[in-house]
Enzyme design. Structure first.
Site: not given
Ligand code: SAH
Length: 253
Positions: A93
């Protein structure tokens, strides 16, 4: 009579403990071309000029080295306010969004946040920022490839208060509940009830949630940032600005 200084000088541990942490050792890949502390400070100043004001969040954003969480080809963009690909179709993000959401979580708490649950570890960047402002962080990722990548990215930081979990974050993580704060980095059509169930009374949840535009024929049109406060009277929901997050999905992969 003048008091003579005692020797050896006493070190006041409360003062030394309050000193800001020294910046982490930096070993920049070629290409960033600048000192990462200075570049990060510039990013923090920009966030402050856009309205970020919580000193805890500003300090955390200044400390965590975002360039260590992105692929080497993207290091030059690590301190720009932009989301970047982290593999498997997911993104890290924007710093502006990470800091905005964490500021919302911190709003009603003085000092450190208590136990925090993060859904969507991704590359681990936001988890590292959270670990600076909270006593304990549980972060769940459903994609094994990213869970492993986050573990690798975070190894050098040795954050004893950060626990990475592989699992379906839609179920929350009951073993760590109740949480003072819950933050989701992926957006679904609704908030899973496990999240509000696992939130402590007095706790706050911040997550992107799809909003149906009035008049749209059944179509989900956009996401908004949603804040839920759990009070002794029940849940209070506030819908804030439009955001753009990757989808929340169920199950492991
Ligand atoms: N906070 C992260 C952002 C990653 S994007 C960072 O700093 O990089 C969001 C993430 O949520 C993705 O990796 C995706 O695989 C994950 N995601 C989506 N649905 C999910 C779920 N039900 N449980 C765990 N992770 C999930």
């Amino acid at each position: 009579m003048k008091q003579r200084p005692t020797f050896p000088a006493r070190i006041d541990s409360s003062v030394s403990a309050a000193k800001p942490k020294a910046p982490m050792a930096i070993n920049l890949p070629q290409g960033l071309g600048m000192d990462s502390v200075a570049v990060r400070q510039r990013m923090v100043q920009k966030l402050a000029s856009q309205g970020l004001s919580d000193p805890r969040v500003l300090a955390a954003m200044g400390r965590v080295e975002r360039h260590r969480f992105v692929d080497s080809a993207l290091v030059n963009q690590a301190y720009e306010d932009t989301s970047l690909p982290i593999g498997l179709g997911q993104t890290i993000s924007k710093p502006g969004v990470v800091s905005r959401m964490i500021e919302l979580l911190c709003q009603s708490t003085e000092g450190k946040l208590g136990r925090v649950l993060e859904i969507g570890t991704g590359c681990g960047y936001q988890a590292a920022v959270l670990s600076e402002v909270a006593t304990e962080v549980y972060s769940i990722e459903r994609l094994r490839g990213l869970h492993d990548k986050a573990r690798e990215n975070l190894r050098f930081l040795r954050l004893a208060n950060l626990h990475l979990l592989l699992g379906d974050g839609m179920l929350g993580y009951a073993q760590g509940a109740p949480y003072a704060a819950i933050i989701a980095a992926a957006g679904g059509d609704a908030l899973p009830t496990a999240w509000t169930d696992q939130l402590a009374v007095g706790g706050r949840l911040v997550a992107p949630v799809a909003q149906r535009a009035s008049g749209a024929v059944g179509g989900v049109t956009a996401q908004a940032l949603v804040v839920v406060d759990k009070t002794s009277q029940g849940l209070r929901q506030t819908i804030l600005e439009a955001v753009h997050f990757v989808p929340l999905k169920s199950g492991l992969a």
